[in-house]
Scaffold this motif. Structure first.
Motif, PDB file in Angstrom:
ATOM      1  N   SER A  10      83.086 -19.938  46.800  1.00 13.73           N
ATOM      2  CA  SER A  10      83.621 -20.580  47.933  1.00 13.73           C
ATOM      3  C   SER A  10      83.780 -19.861  49.313  1.00 13.73           C
ATOM      4  O   SER A  10      83.797 -20.482  50.326  1.00 13.73           O
ATOM      5  N   THR A  36      79.704 -18.323  52.937  1.00 10.60           N
ATOM      6  CA  THR A  36      79.932 -19.576  52.572  1.00 10.60           C
ATOM      7  C   THR A  36      81.078 -20.510  53.537  1.00 10.60           C
ATOM      8  O   THR A  36      80.627 -21.603  53.821  1.00 10.60           O
ATOM      9  N   ARG A  37      82.079 -19.921  53.355  1.00  5.62           N
ATOM     10  CA  ARG A  37      83.253 -20.501  53.924  1.00  5.62           C
ATOM     11  C   ARG A  37      83.285 -21.851  53.553  1.00  5.62           C
ATOM     12  O   ARG A  37      83.651 -22.760  54.333  1.00  5.62           O
ATOM     13  N   LEU A  38      83.469 -22.163  52.450  1.00  2.00           N
ATOM     14  CA  LEU A  38      83.247 -23.712  51.967  1.00  2.00           C
ATOM     15  C   LEU A  38      84.625 -24.295  52.178  1.00  2.00           C
ATOM     16  O   LEU A  38      85.102 -25.397  52.092  1.00  2.00           O
ATOM     17  N   GLU A  40      86.536 -24.610  54.546  1.00  4.73           N
ATOM     18  CA  GLU A  40      86.820 -25.254  55.733  1.00  4.73           C
ATOM     19  C   GLU A  40      85.802 -26.644  55.815  1.00  4.73           C
ATOM     20  O   GLU A  40      85.932 -27.563  56.696  1.00  4.73           O
ATOM     21  N   SER A  41      85.145 -26.865  54.640  1.00  7.86           N
ATOM     22  CA  SER A  41      84.402 -27.978  54.598  1.00  7.86           C
ATOM     23  C   SER A  41      84.471 -28.879  53.620  1.00  7.86           C
ATOM     24  O   SER A  41      83.537 -29.840  53.345  1.00  7.86           O
ATOM     25  N   LEU A  48      81.995 -32.194  49.911  1.00 13.53           N
ATOM     26  CA  LEU A  48      81.589 -30.817  50.604  1.00 13.53           C
ATOM     27  C   LEU A  48      80.666 -31.780  51.866  1.00 13.53           C
ATOM     28  O   LEU A  48      79.764 -32.316  51.689  1.00 13.53           O
ATOM     29  N   ASP A  51      77.821 -29.552  56.985  1.00  9.73           N
ATOM     30  CA  ASP A  51      77.849 -28.302  57.690  1.00  9.73           C
ATOM     31  C   ASP A  51      78.009 -27.177  56.349  1.00  9.73           C
ATOM     32  O   ASP A  51      77.647 -26.065  56.552  1.00  9.73           O
ATOM     33  N   GLY A  52      78.948 -27.555  55.424  1.00 10.31           N
ATOM     34  CA  GLY A  52      79.154 -26.818  54.349  1.00 10.31           C
ATOM     35  C   GLY A  52      77.735 -26.655  53.769  1.00 10.31           C
ATOM     36  O   GLY A  52      77.487 -25.436  53.155  1.00 10.31           O
ATOM     37  N   ARG A  55      75.462 -24.161  55.257  1.00  7.28           N
ATOM     38  CA  ARG A  55      75.868 -23.023  55.409  1.00  7.28           C
ATOM     39  C   ARG A  55      75.545 -22.346  53.571  1.00  7.28           C
ATOM     40  O   ARG A  55      74.964 -21.315  53.495  1.00  7.28           O
TER      41      ARG A  55
END
Length: 349
Positions: A10, A36-38, A40-41, A48, A51-52, A55
């Motif tokens: 994540s 990946t910063r999932l 926020e997505s 998801l 944008d996610g 990434r």
């Protein structure tokens, strides 16, 4: 042979590269990480967004390019809870396969628990006795208990730090009522597992794995990761408990300035600390040792256990029952009997 294990989680996609040799420990030659910063997505529908997914594809592309540069022979890709539990999981895996040429596998929560336990058990060795491992990830928490290489008990709970941050906190920092609500949820979710573990008896060693525990250990004074994997790191429940209200008063931007807390995990470190605090409290654990090995090493060890050098193989044969042959005409029996009688007679003289 060079083996790469790519863990797509994540917060980041992390590639670890080792020289895969039978009997050798999976100590990394190279490590590569891409964000990946999932968190926020992922929407309320557990899907998801585009944008996610972009990434993730970019992170996998970047880490696989590094695998080529470092001349990796074989690579294993897997996704953890954040993608495994996404409503559009198959679409995500299809996109990665189309853009990167490889389709990741997804491990179940129980597989994660068992593989992490395998790594921890191998690190601490047989002398550790009965071992309890606790791993807080972004989407789930895994717990495993056992004495041997395979755990007697393994569970996966929806108590990941990222999942709980999204589900309970809508402000930065969150209000006290949301922190209290999260504590109640963690206690309720843990209750049956904690009862079972207490019934199993006290373990000889309690170990914590995952980035959440490593950052909490560093926050409370443990040596930095730069000191290497062989430095002993411990984390007490008392210190975690004292830090929770302090973390709850700080916005994520200020948490990122604390010792050991990375910017990518600053938002979810509060939820991770609450899970750690409540879990150790429910299990009556005062302190844990923080293991340098976790899931990726478990995957590597599982593979290395299948690698052998044919020159070192010891041939084994199944033991077959032997049926005694009947003596021919009684002559052999008579001779043996006579021989035995003669020896007895001679000893008598």
């Amino acid at each position: 042979m060079r083996l790469g294990v790519l863990d797509i989680g994540s917060n980041s996609a992390q590639l670890q590269i080792v020289e895969a040799t039978a009997g050798a420990p999976p100590l990394p030659l190279h490590a590569v990480k891409a964000a990946t910063r999932l968190g926020e997505s992922i929407g309320v529908d557990q899907r998801l967004d585009e944008d996610g997914i972009d990434r993730i594809s970019q992170a996998v592309t970047q880490t696989l390019a590094a695998a080529h540069r470092y001349e990796v022979d074989q690579v294993y890709l897997f996704v953890t809870a954040a993608i495994r539990d996404a409503a559009n999981r198959d679409d995500i895996l299809d996109r990665i396969a189309a853009e990167c040429g490889l389709r990741p596998q997804f491990l179940t929560g129980l597989q994660e628990a068992r593989l992490t336990y395998l790594a921890v058990h191998r690190w601490y060795g047989w002398r550790s006795g009965r071992l309890l491992d606790i791993d807080i990830g972004g989407g789930s928490m895994e717990i495993a208990l056992g004495r041997d290489a395979v755990p007697e008990l393994a569970v996966s709970l929806p108590l990941g730090a990222g999942r709980l941050t999204r589900g309970f906190f809508d402000a930065d920092p969150p209000p006290r009522k949301q922190v209290k609500a999260l504590r109640r949820y963690v206690r309720d979710t843990l209750r049956e597992t904690a009862d079972r573990l207490r019934w199993e008896g006290e373990p000889q060693l309690v170990v914590a794995t995952s980035k959440t525990f490593k950052q909490l250990a560093r926050l409370t004074g443990a040596p930095s990761q730069r000191k290497g994997p062989f430095v002993r790191r411990t984390l007490s429940r008392k210190k975690i408990h004292s830090w929770v209200p302090r973390l709850a008063k700080l916005p994520a931007e200020r948490r990122a300035g604390l010792r050991g807390v990375s910017p990518s995990r600053a938002e979810q470190i509060l939820a991770g600390a609450i899970v750690a605090d409540e879990t150790l409290g429910a299990l009556h654990v005062d302190a844990v040792q923080v293991s340098p090995w976790a899931l990726r090493e478990g995957v590597m060890l599982h593979y290395l256990s299948t690698v052998t050098d044919p020159r070192d193989e010891l041939p084994l044969h199944p033991l077959q029952p032997v049926t005694p042959r009947a003596p021919e005409g009684g002559a052999t029996v008579t001779a043996l009997t006579t021989s035995a009688s003669s020896r007895s007679s001679t000893r008598g003289k």
